[in-house]
Enzyme design. Structure first.
Site, PDB file in Angstrom:
ATOM      1  N   GLU A 116     -36.933  33.634  35.508  1.00  0.00           N
ATOM      2  CA  GLU A 116     -37.602  34.729  36.196  1.00  0.00           C
ATOM      3  C   GLU A 116     -37.094  36.062  35.634  1.00  0.00           C
ATOM      4  O   GLU A 116     -35.887  36.234  35.447  1.00  0.00           O
ATOM      5  CB  GLU A 116     -37.237  34.612  37.687  1.00  0.00           C
ATOM      6  CG  GLU A 116     -37.697  35.726  38.561  1.00  0.00           C
ATOM      7  CD  GLU A 116     -37.100  35.608  39.973  1.00  0.00           C
ATOM      8  OE1 GLU A 116     -37.595  36.322  40.845  1.00  0.00           O
ATOM      9  OE2 GLU A 116     -36.166  34.812  40.185  1.00  0.00           O
ATOM     10  N   ASP A 219     -18.007  33.796  35.733  1.00  0.00           N
ATOM     11  CA  ASP A 219     -17.858  34.891  34.757  1.00  0.00           C
ATOM     12  C   ASP A 219     -18.310  36.196  35.416  1.00  0.00           C
ATOM     13  O   ASP A 219     -19.101  36.957  34.862  1.00  0.00           O
ATOM     14  CB  ASP A 219     -18.700  34.583  33.512  1.00  0.00           C
ATOM     15  CG  ASP A 219     -18.403  35.534  32.352  1.00  0.00           C
ATOM     16  OD1 ASP A 219     -17.402  36.270  32.420  1.00  0.00           O
ATOM     17  OD2 ASP A 219     -19.177  35.544  31.376  1.00  0.00           O
TER      18      ASP A 219
HETATM   19  P1  ADP Z   1     -25.862  37.068  27.224  1.00  0.00           P
HETATM   20  O1  ADP Z   1     -25.980  35.604  27.578  1.00  0.00           O
HETATM   21  O2  ADP Z   1     -26.153  37.339  25.794  1.00  0.00           O
HETATM   22  O3  ADP Z   1     -24.534  37.669  27.662  1.00  0.00           O
HETATM   23  P2  ADP Z   1     -27.162  38.190  29.576  1.00  0.00           P
HETATM   24  O4  ADP Z   1     -27.544  37.012  30.394  1.00  0.00           O
HETATM   25  O5  ADP Z   1     -25.963  38.946  30.039  1.00  0.00           O
HETATM   26  O6  ADP Z   1     -27.030  37.821  28.037  1.00  0.00           O
HETATM   27  O7  ADP Z   1     -28.428  39.147  29.551  1.00  0.00           O
HETATM   28  C1  ADP Z   1     -28.426  40.378  28.826  1.00  0.00           C
HETATM   29  C2  ADP Z   1     -28.846  41.519  29.739  1.00  0.00           C
HETATM   30  O8  ADP Z   1     -30.171  41.281  30.196  1.00  0.00           O
HETATM   31  C3  ADP Z   1     -28.005  41.636  31.016  1.00  0.00           C
HETATM   32  O9  ADP Z   1     -26.892  42.481  30.835  1.00  0.00           O
HETATM   33  C4  ADP Z   1     -28.975  42.208  32.021  1.00  0.00           C
HETATM   34  O10 ADP Z   1     -29.010  43.624  31.931  1.00  0.00           O
HETATM   35  C5  ADP Z   1     -30.321  41.682  31.550  1.00  0.00           C
HETATM   36  N1  ADP Z   1     -30.787  40.494  32.324  1.00  0.00           N
HETATM   37  C6  ADP Z   1     -30.131  39.306  32.470  1.00  0.00           C
HETATM   38  N2  ADP Z   1     -30.871  38.425  33.162  1.00  0.00           N
HETATM   39  C7  ADP Z   1     -32.034  39.080  33.464  1.00  0.00           C
HETATM   40  C8  ADP Z   1     -33.219  38.709  34.173  1.00  0.00           C
HETATM   41  N3  ADP Z   1     -33.381  37.493  34.675  1.00  0.00           N
HETATM   42  N4  ADP Z   1     -34.208  39.622  34.289  1.00  0.00           N
HETATM   43  C9  ADP Z   1     -34.074  40.867  33.745  1.00  0.00           C
HETATM   44  N5  ADP Z   1     -32.991  41.275  33.073  1.00  0.00           N
HETATM   45  C10 ADP Z   1     -31.974  40.399  32.921  1.00  0.00           C
END
Ligand code: ADP
Length: 315
Positions: A116, A219
């Protein structure tokens, strides 16, 4: 969240062979609705994966849908399957908003995870609400510490073989394992010697404290939580396992703390034991050792001084 670039679908396909056709098809299969990608925006802010907001229509001219997609090399599939599982488990608690995962797999030699898309705001989450909701999640417990699979905080991975006692889990699979890696990475003799002493002695911190194996994010630093457009707290990018709730709480303090009423709100929902201030150092030592094993440098000195602090507490 940092939006890096917006590209049209046609351009991206020609330019870099991204796996968007297969991803579209998989969204159709999982949702049961037609889905055609119109555009994708690269999203910054993550540490390991490429991340995109993809926008498309369920059928041409009809309802617009958005999804959040992470991509990595094909050998990243297990990591995404573990994240998928962890997100689902956290979402199922209804304690706090978590992006609902849709599917993970391989497309065009890339691994992917689709979930999502949540519009995250720059003002973030209200600390009081975040504290209350974050404290509700570890009320979900299991009989064993660990998890059904390994997952990722950077690389090398946390290892999660399920065990009965929190103490054993931390001696073997958290501090013991990270110390072994640190020795291979050249952490130095003192770190090793003091680390081994600590592993032999820190059971004293658990004499009157037997935590339950709670569902943890794993984390939870400030970069892995935010607020949605209605102000609800959202947490994401977990490395889920079952463990002492204090370990998740400790990590929120590792890089400066969550501020506001976060900690008092947390403690009202999940009371915090008097021994937490010392165990917090132990739990955060794991992350500092993991940082050393990932990045090297001054983290070894930081780890050593945390070990000194703990050994002094143990007398
Ligand atoms: P990684 O696994 O590379 O660390 P993240 O899961 O932290 O990546 O996602 C990168 C960035 O995307 C996050 O810092 C956040 O700002 C944004 N983000 C993460 N999940 C979502 C989501 N479901 N919807 C919108 N933005 C998201």
């Amino acid at each position: 969240m940092v939006i890096c670039e917006t590209v049209s679908y046609g351009y991206i396909r020609k330019a870099s062979l991204k796996p968007w056709d297969s991803i579209s098809e998989n969204i159709q299969t999982c949702t049961g609705n037609d889905f055609v990608i119109d555009s994708q925006q690269s999203i910054g802010g993550g540490c390991i994966n490429e991340a995109y907001k993809i926008t498309g229509k369920t059928v041409p001219g009809k309802k617009v849908q958005t999804w959040f997609v992470k991509l990595n090399q094909a050998n990243g599939l297990e990591m995404f399957e573990a994240e998928h599982r962890g997100l689902q488990e956290m979402a199922d608690t209804n304690a706090i908003r978590v992006p609902n995962p849709l599917c993970s797999g391989i497309a065009e030699n890339k691994s992917y995870l689709i979930m999502e898309y949540i519009e995250l705001t720059s003002r973030g989450a209200d600390p009081l609400q975040l504290g209350q909701q974050f404290a509700a999640m570890p009320k979900v417990t299991k009989d064993q510490f660990g998890y059904v699979c390994e997952n990722t905080i950077g690389s090398p991975p946390p290892i999660n073989p399920p065990v009965k006692y929190c103490l054993t889990f931390w001696q073997k699979h958290r501090l013991g394992f990270q110390l072994q890696l640190a020795s291979r990475k050249g952490g130095g003799r003192n770190l090793q010697r003091k680390g081994e002493q600590l592993v032999c002695r820190f059971s004293a911190l658990f004499t009157n404290y037997q935590p339950k194996a709670s569902l943890l994010h794993g984390d939870q630093w400030g970069g892995n939580c935010s607020g949605d457009d209605e102000g609800n707290p959202v947490i994401y990018d977990p490395a889920v396992y079952y463990g002492d709730h204090e370990a998740d709480l400790a990590m929120t303090e590792l890089f400066g703390g969550f501020g506001g009423n976060f900690y008092s709100a947390y403690a009202e929902v999940f009371p915090v034991d008097a021994g937490y201030p010392v165990r917090k150092i132990l739990y955060n030592l794991y992350h500092i050792l993991n940082h050393f094993n990932l990045f090297g440098g001054g983290y070894a000195t930081q780890a050593e001084s945390m070990i000194d602090q703990l050994l002094a507490e143990l007398g």
